[in-house]
Scaffold this motif. Structure first.
Motif, PDB file in Angstrom:
ATOM      1  N   GLN A   1       0.824  -1.204   0.000  1.00  0.00           N
ATOM      2  CA  GLN A   1       0.000   0.000   0.000  1.00  0.00           C
ATOM      3  C   GLN A   1       0.864   1.263   0.000  1.00  0.00           C
ATOM      4  O   GLN A   1       0.577   2.231  -0.721  1.00  0.00           O
ATOM      5  CB  GLN A   1      -0.931   0.006   1.216  1.00  0.00           C
ATOM      6  CG  GLN A   1      -1.950   1.140   1.196  1.00  0.00           C
ATOM      7  CD  GLN A   1      -2.829   1.107  -0.039  1.00  0.00           C
ATOM      8  OE1 GLN A   1      -3.471   0.105  -0.328  1.00  0.00           O
ATOM      9  NE2 GLN A   1      -2.856   2.205  -0.796  1.00  0.00           N
TER      10      GLN A   1
ATOM     11  N   ASN B   1       0.871   4.004  -2.976  1.00  0.00           N
ATOM     12  CA  ASN B   1       0.627   5.429  -2.739  1.00  0.00           C
ATOM     13  C   ASN B   1       1.758   6.277  -3.316  1.00  0.00           C
ATOM     14  O   ASN B   1       1.517   7.327  -3.935  1.00  0.00           O
ATOM     15  CB  ASN B   1       0.493   5.700  -1.237  1.00  0.00           C
ATOM     16  CG  ASN B   1      -0.760   5.082  -0.639  1.00  0.00           C
ATOM     17  OD1 ASN B   1      -1.691   4.722  -1.362  1.00  0.00           O
ATOM     18  ND2 ASN B   1      -0.795   4.963   0.675  1.00  0.00           N
TER      19      ASN B   1
ATOM     20  N   ALA C   1      -5.624  -2.748  -6.708  1.00  0.00           N
ATOM     21  CA  ALA C   1      -6.276  -2.187  -5.509  1.00  0.00           C
ATOM     22  C   ALA C   1      -7.670  -1.656  -5.790  1.00  0.00           C
ATOM     23  O   ALA C   1      -8.099  -0.653  -5.199  1.00  0.00           O
ATOM     24  CB  ALA C   1      -5.408  -1.095  -4.899  1.00  0.00           C
TER      25      ALA C   1
END
Length: 204
Positions: free
Chosen positions: A65, A69, A151
């Motif tokens: 994650q 990002n 995602a």
């Protein structure tokens, strides 16, 4: 990445240790942890494994994650709208939506998609064909693995599955129509030939 540096520090390993244990060089591991450039996700995952994390699955999810990002920020895609699969009607629409999803996710490489696609991994060759618009997922399982890698929010997965079914139904219908047209065309051609040769002493 500070998370990677913390993991390495807790494991008590140096960059030289990582190079001896892993597949990459000391410089590669040091660069991955520096935060100055975005490392390959595969390198990040390898560092976690080499450091012998007890909660490897949770740490891997967190690292993925954080990586995603950073990738989106680097690509400037964090504000892109999420594709809406409920409007997909055909193969072209599905291909476009999957490529939009890939861009929304920060345009990860085919190798990164393979690494992030979960237990039913999407081979990087398949991922490459999907993100280039050359092919669609062959099965719903491949589709879901691709969604996981990009995602896609879990609450959109059912809409993606419905779109997959619509596309498959439309493809089957089109193929059936095509076969029916071919059979009718051959039948008319056969009748025309018989009419032309009726009453003649044809050598056949």
């Amino acid at each position: 990445m500070s998370f990677i540096r913390a993991v390495k520090s807790e494991a008590g390993l140096t960059y030289e240790d990582l190079a001896l244990l892993g597949k990459a060089s000391r410089a590669t591991y040091q660069r991955a942890a520096s935060g100055r450039t975005l490392p390959r996700l595969e390198t990040v995952q390898e560092i976690l494994t080499l450091c012998g994390r007890k909660n490897l699955v949770a740490d891997s999810e967190r690292a993925t994650q954080l990586w995603r990002n950073a990738r989106c920020a680097l690509r400037g895609t964090q504000n892109l709208p999420l594709p809406r699969p409920q409007f997909i009607a055909d193969e072209a629409g599905m291909s476009r939506a999957l490529r939009d999803l890939h861009q929304w996710a920060g345009s990860p490489s085919a190798g990164a998609i393979e690494a992030m696609s979960g237990p039913h991994r999407v081979p990087h060759t398949t991922a490459h064909r999907i993100i280039q618009g050359y092919a669609l997922p062959r099965s719903e399982r491949v589709l879901k693995s691709f969604l996981l890698a990009c995602a896609a929010p879990p609450n959109t997965w059912s809409a993606w599955s419905d779109a997959f079914d619509r596309v498959a139904t439309a493809r089957t219908r089109r193929q059936t129509v095509g076969r029916t047209y071919e059979l009718v065309h051959r039948l008319h051609l056969f009748k025309a030939v018989r009419k032309l040769t009726a009453g003649t002493d044809h050598p056949l």
